[in-house]
Write an enzyme that holds these catalytic residues in place. Structure first.
Site, short mmCIF file in Angstrom:
data_model
loop_
_atom_site.label_atom_id
_atom_site.label_comp_id
_atom_site.label_asym_id
_atom_site.label_seq_id
_atom_site.Cartn_x
_atom_site.Cartn_y
_atom_site.Cartn_z
CG ASP A 101 44.47 139.37 85.47
OD1 ASP A 101 44.64 138.79 86.55
OD2 ASP A 101 45.30 140.16 84.97
CE1 TYR A 152 48.54 145.19 83.92
CE2 TYR A 152 46.36 144.22 83.83
CZ TYR A 152 47.71 144.09 84.01
OH TYR A 152 48.24 142.84 84.27
CE LYS A 188 47.66 141.04 87.64
NZ LYS A 188 46.60 141.56 86.74
CG HIS A 207 51.34 144.20 89.16
ND1 HIS A 207 50.43 145.02 88.54
CD2 HIS A 207 51.86 143.44 88.17
CE1 HIS A 207 50.41 144.76 87.23
NE2 HIS A 207 51.28 143.81 86.99
#
Length: 318
Positions: A47, A52, A81, A114
């Site tokens: 994931d 990030y 996302k 997201h």
């Protein structure tokens, strides 16, 4: 090892491994080895997310494990996302293309919105005003979704989903969608069991993916004295009775409820321990007891975007 992970069927007929590796908060200099270790241990579901800041390093690990013959691309299930600053329909395709470039992939197995709330475009991924407040965009997540739908027909993504959507937002999206979301990825653990949201989503064929299933003890904004799931004596008692760790009980809790679960770690020993959850099941009594711990405690309240018209948690929605 990978064969032991159950595959859950999505509403479009495709399948998803029920256990995956989360990569939020995994530092770029650590995540490549973590993903390689996870694949060696047996994880096939990874994931990711653009925000990030480590997609390139995750992609490096995936590329290496395909190159050395450990896995084929088709063996893996890769999620990423669409971040809040790319909700404007004309930006969606470019954002996906950047994620695919980062991960060195031709397609994603799953692409999520997201969050339902959009941020100001064409600048920082956390655009702020002089007071340090996030600058919002008024883009409607329904319009964002409509821009994502063609990506499926083009083969750039296999499935679409959402993250951090409340039940009213899911319902509204379904009224306009021609491609149905397959999952809603939300914070879920014994202090936030999401029972009502789970029932609602599953009544529409949408599975729940549980993020922060261990309570995200390393979240940057944690304060001394905050609740700490892994130290909960009631959970420790259940774990001791079974002969497992609290983390393993927390992961198994999601599996036994039929949720997808994506615990994060960069330590090989914990990645392996988190995978060692297929030789036991929680009893119905244990699950009922754990459900009773619910106190609607959000470790991820998204305070920076409070006041946004599409903030999912502001009005006590489920």
């Amino acid at each position: 090892m990978a064969a032991k992970v159950p595959l859950l069927k999505l509403n479009n007929g495709k399948t998803i491994p029920q256990l995956g590796l989360g990569t939020w908060k995994s530092r770029p200099n650590e995540v490549t080895q973590a993903v390689k270790d996870a694949i060696d241990i047996g994880y096939r579901h990874i994931d990711c997310a653009f925000v990030y800041g480590n997609e390139k390093e995750v992609g490096k690990a995936i590329t290496q494990k395909i190159a050395d013959g450990t896995v084929k691309r088709d063996d893996l299930f890769i999620t990423s996302k669409l971040w809040n600053t790319f909700h404007r329909p004309d930006l969606v395709r470019g954002a996906l293309k950047q994620t695919l470039k980062n991960l060195n992939l031709q397609y994603l197995d799953l692409y999520l919105i997201h969050c339902p709330q959009a941020y100001k475009e064409d600048g920082s991924i956390f655009p702020e005003n002089e007071s340090g407040k996030i600058i919002f965009s008024d883009v409607d997540y329904v319009d964002t979704w409509k821009a994502m739908e063609p990506l499926v027909g083009e083969g750039l993504v296999k499935s679409l989903g959402i993250s951090n959507f409340n039940s009213k937002q899911v319902k509204r999206l379904l009224e306009h969608a021609t491609v149905k979301p397959v999952v809603n990825q939300v914070e879920c653990h014994p202090y936030l069991t999401q029972v009502r949201l789970k029932e609602f989503c599953e009544s529409h064929g949408i599975l729940i993916t549980a993020y922060s299933p261990l309570g995200s003890p390393d979240r940057p904004w944690a304060q001394p004295g905050d609740p700490h799931l892994l130290d909960d004596p009631k959970l420790k008692a259940i774990a001791d009775k079974i002969g497992k760790t609290v983390a393993q009980v927390l992961i198994r809790y999601q599996i036994d409820r039929g949720n997808i679960v994506i615990p994060k770690s960069v330590a090989k020993s914990r990645i392996a321990s988190n995978f060692d959850v297929f030789d036991f099941k929680l009893s119905a009594e244990d699950i009922k007891l754990i459900n009773s711990f619910n106190c609607n405690e959000r470790f991820m309240p998204m305070k920076t975007s409070l006041g946004h018209k599409y903030h999912p948690f502001e009005n006590d929605e489920f």
